[in-house]
Design a protein around this motif. Structure first.
Motif, PDB file in Angstrom:
ATOM      1  N   THR A 122       0.538  -0.792  -0.014  1.00 35.82           N
ATOM      2  CA  THR A 122       0.099   0.078  -0.154  1.00 35.82           C
ATOM      3  C   THR A 122       0.467   1.221   0.059  1.00 35.82           C
ATOM      4  O   THR A 122       0.554   2.065  -0.759  1.00 35.82           O
ATOM      5  N   TRP A 123       1.899   1.374   0.642  1.00 34.90           N
ATOM      6  CA  TRP A 123       3.103   2.594   0.733  1.00 34.90           C
ATOM      7  C   TRP A 123       3.246   2.587  -0.082  1.00 34.90           C
ATOM      8  O   TRP A 123       3.863   3.868  -0.985  1.00 34.90           O
ATOM      9  N   VAL A 124       3.686   1.628  -0.476  1.00 36.95           N
ATOM     10  CA  VAL A 124       4.695   1.459  -2.136  1.00 36.95           C
ATOM     11  C   VAL A 124       3.572   2.182  -3.132  1.00 36.95           C
ATOM     12  O   VAL A 124       3.909   3.156  -3.975  1.00 36.95           O
ATOM     13  N   CYS A 125       2.481   1.940  -3.667  1.00 38.47           N
ATOM     14  CA  CYS A 125       1.825   2.380  -4.985  1.00 38.47           C
ATOM     15  C   CYS A 125       1.241   3.887  -4.017  1.00 38.47           C
ATOM     16  O   CYS A 125       0.846   5.060  -5.063  1.00 38.47           O
ATOM     17  N   LEU A 126       0.802   4.124  -2.758  1.00 39.00           N
ATOM     18  CA  LEU A 126       1.267   5.600  -2.539  1.00 39.00           C
ATOM     19  C   LEU A 126       1.888   6.499  -2.728  1.00 39.00           C
ATOM     20  O   LEU A 126       2.115   7.748  -3.205  1.00 39.00           O
ATOM     21  N   THR A 127       2.916   6.582  -2.580  1.00 39.80           N
ATOM     22  CA  THR A 127       4.220   7.170  -3.015  1.00 39.80           C
ATOM     23  C   THR A 127       4.261   7.364  -4.710  1.00 39.80           C
ATOM     24  O   THR A 127       4.688   8.299  -4.858  1.00 39.80           O
ATOM     25  N   HIS A 128       4.173   6.121  -5.074  1.00 36.41           N
ATOM     26  CA  HIS A 128       4.067   6.165  -6.639  1.00 36.41           C
ATOM     27  C   HIS A 128       3.320   7.401  -7.277  1.00 36.41           C
ATOM     28  O   HIS A 128       3.103   7.935  -8.293  1.00 36.41           O
ATOM     29  N   ILE A 129       1.804   6.623  -6.160  1.00 33.94           N
ATOM     30  CA  ILE A 129       0.787   8.494  -6.767  1.00 33.94           C
ATOM     31  C   ILE A 129       1.399   9.197  -6.675  1.00 33.94           C
ATOM     32  O   ILE A 129       0.982  10.263  -7.337  1.00 33.94           O
ATOM     33  N   THR A 130       1.641   9.836  -5.746  1.00 34.67           N
ATOM     34  CA  THR A 130       2.573  10.908  -5.543  1.00 34.67           C
ATOM     35  C   THR A 130       3.445  11.165  -5.552  1.00 34.67           C
ATOM     36  O   THR A 130       2.670  12.591  -6.596  1.00 34.67           O
ATOM     37  N   ILE A 131       4.312  10.999  -6.303  1.00 30.75           N
ATOM     38  CA  ILE A 131       5.646  11.411  -7.490  1.00 30.75           C
ATOM     39  C   ILE A 131       5.108  11.283  -8.922  1.00 30.75           C
ATOM     40  O   ILE A 131       5.039  12.066  -9.290  1.00 30.75           O
ATOM     41  N   GLY A 132       4.294  10.125  -9.039  1.00 28.49           N
ATOM     42  CA  GLY A 132       3.441   9.911 -10.076  1.00 28.49           C
ATOM     43  C   GLY A 132       2.431  11.940 -10.662  1.00 28.49           C
ATOM     44  O   GLY A 132       2.973  12.427 -11.712  1.00 28.49           O
ATOM     45  N   LEU A 133       2.037  11.961 -10.217  1.00 27.60           N
ATOM     46  CA  LEU A 133       0.682  13.334  -9.923  1.00 27.60           C
ATOM     47  C   LEU A 133       1.919  14.947  -9.572  1.00 27.60           C
ATOM     48  O   LEU A 133       1.402  15.515 -10.721  1.00 27.60           O
ATOM     49  N   MET A 134       3.188  14.630  -8.995  1.00 26.11           N
ATOM     50  CA  MET A 134       4.153  15.834  -9.033  1.00 26.11           C
ATOM     51  C   MET A 134       4.879  15.928 -10.184  1.00 26.11           C
ATOM     52  O   MET A 134       5.427  17.013 -10.841  1.00 26.11           O
ATOM     53  N   GLY A 135       5.058  14.611 -10.611  1.00 21.67           N
ATOM     54  CA  GLY A 135       5.660  14.184 -12.137  1.00 21.67           C
ATOM     55  C   GLY A 135       4.641  15.198 -13.152  1.00 21.67           C
ATOM     56  O   GLY A 135       5.563  15.794 -14.178  1.00 21.67           O
TER      57      GLY A 135
END
Length: 641
Positions: free
Chosen positions: A365-378
Motif C-alpha cells: 500500500t505504501w509503495v503504491c501511494l508513494t508512486h501516486i504522489t511522485i507520479g502526480l507531482m511529475g
C-alpha cells in the motif's frame, strides 16, 4: 499466530474434504516421509490428527515425474539457496520498490499528451483506477509469491507448477530487455555530466557539433511550419541519437558507448556484493532521488509561477472522439504499471529477500501511494516543461520532431533548466542525476531479477555464481553497443507498447494462478499465516473478481489502439508469441510426464509442489497448522474456490 491462523487455516483446508469425501475415497495409497510421525499436528488434538490422516489419504501417490527441476519430484524436493541473503532492513524492500517512481517514463511525453487529450480530471481518474484495480492487487500477489516462497520468478510457481512456463517466459523477456536497458541510464548520465560545465553545452551554439543553422531563439512564429534547429535539439542529435548531418544508420555516439561501458562496470561491481549491501545502496539512492525531486519540483513551481489558473485550462476533458478516451486511459495505465517495477516479475524477486513475517500488505500500500504522489507531482513538472518549451522553442511534433519517445524528456527539461536564472547547472544536475539514479537502480534490479531466478531454479549454477554474473554482464554489454548506433537507438520507440501489453497479460496469468487455480481459500490462509494478521475476505474477492474485469478492459483498449495505429512492430508480436509458446509448451510437457486420465493429470500438475516456507521453524509451524507433515502435493479436491 495460532489464534489468527490455526483454526481458520485448518478449516480452510478441511472444508473441501468434508464436502467431497466420496471423491477422496477413490484415491488410495499413503505418502510416507520423514514427517510421518507429526500427524498429531504438534499436540493440537485428536481431531487434527484425524484431519491429517484424511488429507494424507487424498494426496496423489503416483506423480510419475522422472526428471526436471528440483521440486518436480517427490524424491528431490526444492532446495533453498541458503547463500542468497536477505535485506538488512525490512524498509529496504519499500525503498527498492520506490526507486522506479523516478524513472524516465514518469517524465516522458506519455503523461503530458494524456493530459492534453483527456484533461487532468479524466487522466487522474484513470490513473487512480489503474493503481487500485491493477497495480496494487498485482503488487500484493507478486509480493506474496516471492516472500512466502523466498524464491525468484521461476521457482515461485511451485504454487501451481503447470504455469512455470510463464516463469521461463519472464526470464527470456527480461534477458531481452536487458540488451538495451542500459541505454535508459546512459542518456541521463550524459546530461548529468554535461551539466557540470560552466556553460551548459545544450544552451550554446559554440560547440563542435553545432551547425550553421543552430539557433538560440526564445520565440518563433507559430504560423511557420519550420524553425531553425535549437541548440538543445542539436545536442540531442549529436550526443544521443547520432542523427547529425553526414551520419549513417550505423553511426555510433562515442559518449553513449563510453557511458554503456561505465554503467555495466558499475552494475557488475554491485552484483558481486551481498544482497544486504545492494539493499542499503538502493535505500540511499531512493532518499537522494526523493530529496532532489522535491527541490527541483518546488523551484520549478516557484520559478514558473505555477498557480491554479495554470492548471485550469487542462482540468476538464477536451475530448474530440472515443479514441481520445482510449488513448488517455492507455497512458494512465502505463504510468500505473510503473509501480510494478522494471521488467517483469521484479516485485517477486525483491520480496523474496524479505523476512517471512514482513508486512507485505502494508508495504504494498505504501509503495503504491508513494508512486501516486511522485507520479502526480511529475505530471505537473511535465506540463510546466512542455508549456515552457512550446512557448519559446517550437511545438511538438510540428516544429520539433526527432521521432523518438525520449525527445520530450531531454529536450523540454534541458531547455527549462537552461533558462533558469539562478544556478541552472545545479538544477539540471539534480534532475538528470535523479533520472540516472532511478535508471541505474532499475538496471540493477533487472539483473537481480534474472540472476535470482537462475540461481534459485538451477542448483548447479550456485557454485559458479561469480562466473555466471561476469559472463552475463559481458554478453549484455556487447549487445548494448548496437543500441548506441543511430539505427539501434531509433528502434526503442515502441517499447512502451510492448511493456504495457506484456505486463497486463502476465499479471492476468498470475492472478488466475493464485486466486483461482491455487484457490481463494488457500491464498487467503497462506497470506494470513505469512503476515500474522487477518485479511478481509472482501479484499480477496476484490482481487479475484474486480481486477480480472479491469485487466480484460485494459487488454481490449490496448489492442484497439494497436490496431488503430496499425503498429507493425516485430518485437511486440515476437514477445507475445514467446510468452504463449513457452507457457503452452511447458504445460504440454508437464502434463505428458504424469500418469492417469486427463483429469488426474491436470490435478497433479495444478496441485502445489513443495509449497511451504523455507525457514525450518516457519515450515514446521505451517505444517502443524495445515494438519500435514509434508505439503508436497495436495489433491485439487481439497481446495475450495
Amino acid at each position: 499466530m495460532k489464534g489468527i491462523c490455526g483454526e481458520q487455516l485448518n478449516n480452510c483446508m478441511l472444508l473441501g474434504d468434508c464436502e467431497n469425501s466420496e471423491h477422496g475415497a477413490g484415491l488410495s495409497g499413503d505418502f510416507t516421509g520423514e514427517g510421518a510421525e507429526m500427524e498429531s499436528g504438534g499436540g493440537m488434538g485428536g481431531s487434527l490428527a484425524s484431519a491429517a490422516r484424511r488429507i494424507r489419504n487424498r494426496q496423489v501417490n503416483s506423480m510419475a515425474v522422472r526428471s526436471g527441476s528440483a521440486y518436480d519430484t517427490l524424491e528431490r524436493p526444492y532446495r533453498h539457496d541458503k547463500s542468497r541473503g536477505r535485506w538488512a532492513k525490512s524498509a529496504d524492500f519499500y525503498f527498492a520498490s520506490c526507486t522506479h517512481a523516478f524513472s524516465s517514463l514518469i517524465f516522458s511525453e506519455l503523461s503530458t499528451f494524456g493530459v492534453l487529450h483527456g484533461g487532468w480530471f479524466l487522466f487522474i481518474i484513470a490513473y487512480l483506477m489503474g493503481m487500485f484495480f491493477y497495480s496494487l492487487p498485482i503488487f500484493l500477489i507478486q509480493a506474496f509469491l516471492g516472500q512466502f516462497s523466498s524464491s525468484g520468478n521461476i521457482s515461485a510457481f511451485r504454487a501451481a507448477p503447470i504455469f512455470k512456463g510463464i516463469g521461463y517466459a519472464i526470464l527470456m523477456l527480461n534477458l531481452g530487455t536487458l540488451t538495451y536497458y542500459s541505454i535508459g541510464s546512459v542518456v541521463p548520465l550524459i546530461y548529468t555530466v554535461n551539466a557540470l560545465h560552466k556553460v551548459i553545452p545544450w544552451m550554446s551554439c559554440n560547440n563542435t557539433w553545432n551547425t550553421k543553422e543552430c539557433s538560440l531563439h526564445d520565440n518563433y512564429d507559430v504560423d511557420d511550419y519550420t524553425v531553425d534547429p535549437h541548440s538543445t535539439v542539436e545536442f540531442f542529435r549529436s550526443a544521443i541519437a547520432s542523427t547529425e548531418e553526414g551520419s549513417g544508420s550505423l553511426s555510433i555516439s562515442w559518449s553513449m558507448l563510453i557511458g554503456v561501458l561505465a554503467i555495466w562496470l558499475l552494475v557488475l561491481a554491485m552484483l558481486l556484493k551481498p544482497v544486504a549491501f545492494i539493499g542499503k545502496t538502493l535505500r540511499c539512492c531512493c532518499v537522494l532521488m526523493f530529496g532532489s525531486f522535491v527541490a527541483v519540483f518546488l523551484y520549478s513551481v516557484i520559478h514558473e509561477r505555477v498557480s491554479f489558473d495554470t492548471l485550469e485550462y487542462y482540468w476538464m476533458p477536451q475530448l474530440d472522439s472515443f479514441t481520445s478516451v482510449m488513448a488517455t486511459s492507455r497512458t494512465a495505465l502505463l504510468m500505473a504499471g510503473v509501480a510494478l517495477g522494471p521488467g517483469w516479475g521484479s516485485i517477486i524477486t525483491l520480496s523474496s529477500y524479505n523476512s517471512f513475517r514482513s508486512d507485505a500488505e502494508r508495504l504494498s500500500t505504501w509503495v503504491c501511494l508513494t508512486h501516486i504522489t511522485i507520479g502526480l507531482m511529475g505530471l505537473l513538472c511535465c506540463n510546466v516543461a512542455h508549456d515552457h518549451f512550446e512557448d519559446h522553442v517550437g511545438m511538438m511534433p510540428l516544429h520539433v520532431d526527432e521521432k523518438h519517445h525520449m525527445q520530450f524528456l531531454y529536450l523540454c527539461f534541458s531547455y527549462l533548466f537552461g533558462r533558469f536564472t539562478t544556478t541552472p547547472n545545479l538544477w539540471a544536475f539534480l534532475f538528470f542525476g535523479m533520472i540516472f539514479l532511478s535508471e541505474i537502480c532499475a538496471l540493477i534490479i533487472q539483473m537481480m531479477n534474472v540472476l535470482t531466478a537462475l540461481f534459485d531454479e538451477f542448483e548447479t549454477l550456485r557454485s559458479r555464481r561469480t562466473t555466471v554474473i561476469c559472463s552475463l554482464v559481458l554478453c549484455l554489454t556487447a549487445s548494448s553497443v548496437y543500441f548506441c548506433t543511430q539505427l539501434g537507438f531509433s528502434q526503442l520507440t515502441q517499447l512502451p507498447n510492448l511493456a504495457v501489453f506484456s505486463h497486463v497479460f502476465i499479471s492476468g496469468v498470475l492472478l488466475l494462478m493464485t486466486t483461482w487455480v491455487y484457490g481463494r481459500v488457500r491464498f487467503q490462509c497462506d497470506l494470513q499465516f505469512m503476515l500474522g494478521k487477518t485479511i478481509s475476505s472482501f479484499k480477496i474477492f476484490f482481487i479475484r473478481f474486480a481486477t480480472p474485469i479491469f485487466l480484460g478492459l485494459c487488454l481490449f483498449q490496448i489492442s484497439f489502439l494497436l490496431l488503430r495505429d496499425k503498429v507493425d512492430d516485430v518485437l511486440i508480436y515476437v514477445s507475445q508469441g514467446l510468452i504463449l509458446l513457452t507457457a503452452i509448451s511447458y504445460m504440454v510437457f508437464k502434463v505428458s510426464r504424469t500418469n492417469g486420465d486427463w483429469r488426474q493429470r491436470l490435478q497433479q500438475c495444478l496441485a502445489p509442489h513443495d509449497w511451504h516456507p523455507v525457514d525450518a521453524d516457519n515450515r514446521r509451524f505451517y505444517e502443524e497448522i495445515m494438519g500435514i507433515s509434508e505439503m508436497l502435493v495436495i489433491d485439487a479436491n481439497a481446495n475450495t474456490t
